[in-house]
Design a protein around this motif. Sequence first.
Motif, PDB file in Angstrom:
ATOM      1  N   UNK A 295       1.403 -10.139  -8.159  1.00 17.02           N
ATOM      2  CA  UNK A 295       2.262  -9.548  -7.535  1.00 17.02           C
ATOM      3  C   UNK A 295       2.299  -8.085  -7.718  1.00 17.02           C
ATOM      4  N   UNK A 296       2.274  -7.127  -6.650  1.00 17.63           N
ATOM      5  CA  UNK A 296       1.932  -5.948  -6.622  1.00 17.63           C
ATOM      6  C   UNK A 296       3.458  -5.287  -6.895  1.00 17.63           C
ATOM      7  N   UNK A 297       3.953  -5.304  -7.859  1.00 19.79           N
ATOM      8  CA  UNK A 297       5.397  -4.856  -8.206  1.00 19.79           C
ATOM      9  C   UNK A 297       5.538  -3.516  -8.308  1.00 19.79           C
ATOM     10  N   UNK A 298       6.646  -3.040  -8.655  1.00 12.98           N
ATOM     11  CA  UNK A 298       6.872  -1.451  -8.656  1.00 12.98           C
ATOM     12  C   UNK A 298       5.772  -1.190 -10.190  1.00 12.98           C
ATOM     13  N   UNK A 299       5.769  -1.809 -11.276  1.00 16.07           N
ATOM     14  CA  UNK A 299       4.994  -1.613 -12.387  1.00 16.07           C
ATOM     15  C   UNK A 299       3.448  -1.649 -12.057  1.00 16.07           C
TER      16      UNK A 299
ATOM     17  N   UNK B  97      -1.809   1.136 -10.580  1.00 14.14           N
ATOM     18  CA  UNK B  97      -3.028   1.304  -9.618  1.00 14.14           C
ATOM     19  C   UNK B  97      -3.142   2.471  -9.291  1.00 14.14           C
ATOM     20  N   UNK B  98      -2.004   3.128  -8.800  1.00 14.03           N
ATOM     21  CA  UNK B  98      -1.950   4.559  -8.394  1.00 14.03           C
ATOM     22  C   UNK B  98      -2.480   5.485  -9.283  1.00 14.03           C
ATOM     23  N   UNK B  99      -2.184   5.072 -10.659  1.00 12.81           N
ATOM     24  CA  UNK B  99      -2.648   6.058 -11.596  1.00 12.81           C
ATOM     25  C   UNK B  99      -4.045   5.813 -12.135  1.00 12.81           C
TER      26      UNK B  99
ATOM     27  N   UNK C 139       2.383  -8.241  -1.463  1.00 18.85           N
ATOM     28  CA  UNK C 139       1.118  -8.789  -2.080  1.00 18.85           C
ATOM     29  C   UNK C 139      -0.192  -8.700  -1.308  1.00 18.85           C
ATOM     30  N   UNK C 140      -0.091  -8.358  -0.048  1.00 19.06           N
ATOM     31  CA  UNK C 140      -1.274  -8.308   0.805  1.00 19.06           C
ATOM     32  C   UNK C 140      -1.805  -7.004   0.832  1.00 19.06           C
ATOM     33  N   UNK C 141      -0.931  -5.769   0.661  1.00 20.33           N
ATOM     34  CA  UNK C 141      -1.129  -4.521   0.461  1.00 20.33           C
ATOM     35  C   UNK C 141      -1.963  -4.114  -0.882  1.00 20.33           C
ATOM     36  N   UNK C 142      -3.136  -3.538  -0.661  1.00 17.27           N
ATOM     37  CA  UNK C 142      -4.029  -3.264  -1.994  1.00 17.27           C
ATOM     38  C   UNK C 142      -3.064  -2.151  -2.794  1.00 17.27           C
TER      39      UNK C 142
END
Length: 363
Positions: A271-275, A280-282, A184-187
Amino acid sequence: MHATVNAATLERVFGHRTRFDARFGQYFDSLAGRFDLPVPSRYVPRCLELLRELSMRGGKRLRVVLLYEAARLVTTEEVPGLAEAALSIELLQTHGLVHDDIIDDAPLRRGGPSTYYAYRSEFPGHGATALGLAVLAGDLAGFLSTQVLLEAEAPVELRQALLGVQTRTAAETVAGQIADLERDAHALPDEEFLHTVTDFKSARYSILAPLTMGLLAAGEDPAPHRARLHRYARLVGISEQMRDDYLDLFGPFGGDEGADKSTGADIRSGRRTYAVRAVLAATTGADAALVEAALGDPRCPEATLERIREIARAAGVDGLLRAEIRRHAEAAAAEAASWEPYWRAEAVEFFRSLPMWNVDRMP
């Protein structure tokens, strides 16, 4: 690839769960006699009561089922050590749930108050006491999970082997929890990093450990098979974690009981989960800024969450995630199918069909 679990297998799975729940209840009933309690302490009995409540509130008992079905890869006979291994695995699960809910500041677990929030309600205005008691409750469950193996009615060599798997798994799970916080520390966390977190935080103790312990109890040396067992566990773990993350963002599928947390909890908790990563990537610009602003906001309004879902669907994130869930489940099924030269075909079929069980319920 589609696979179904037949009626006879479902009946056997239900039997595993039913017998284990009865045994788990008996274990807690006898727990006071298993080690010395500080008398006249009131806090220790209350701690045991809360651990029992959380442990007995359900869950799918997937680890228990996998443990017993792993033994069936080798034999259909009753084997020593399985019952204690099942208790150990579920006590380790209780340990993890208690600490997870502290880390996540989660009020609910399995339809009831988390252990942490139960203590918070009992000690209003004394947050340090509630926190300390919850931490210690989780620790106690972890130590009990090793004690139950040491007391198993099984040959000493088997007890030591089971304990070796359990302690290694516990250490790896804690390492996974640490990496989970790092995620969760990664953008925009790398997908392979998410896979590694899933592997260590859940797949190894939820899938690999029961498989390994079941084979050990049945008299099989799992060492030559560790790579294939780990491949299966990792693929199933990733598919299931993606599914949970999908549910948290988009809600349950038709007829699904849903996840063990409210929809949108991952975004509100940051939480920077798969979803979340896929969204964010899209997205770019104002849409990406909206998602970033919502992440970690515990009071994020439902209207904002719905807007994020709309953005995600417009970008095709829901379809992408569903395809990835299925792809990993199919790869796990193929991995299990490759076990046929080594173990009983009927038992191998259970593990081949299992990964697709939940996936095939998706509309």
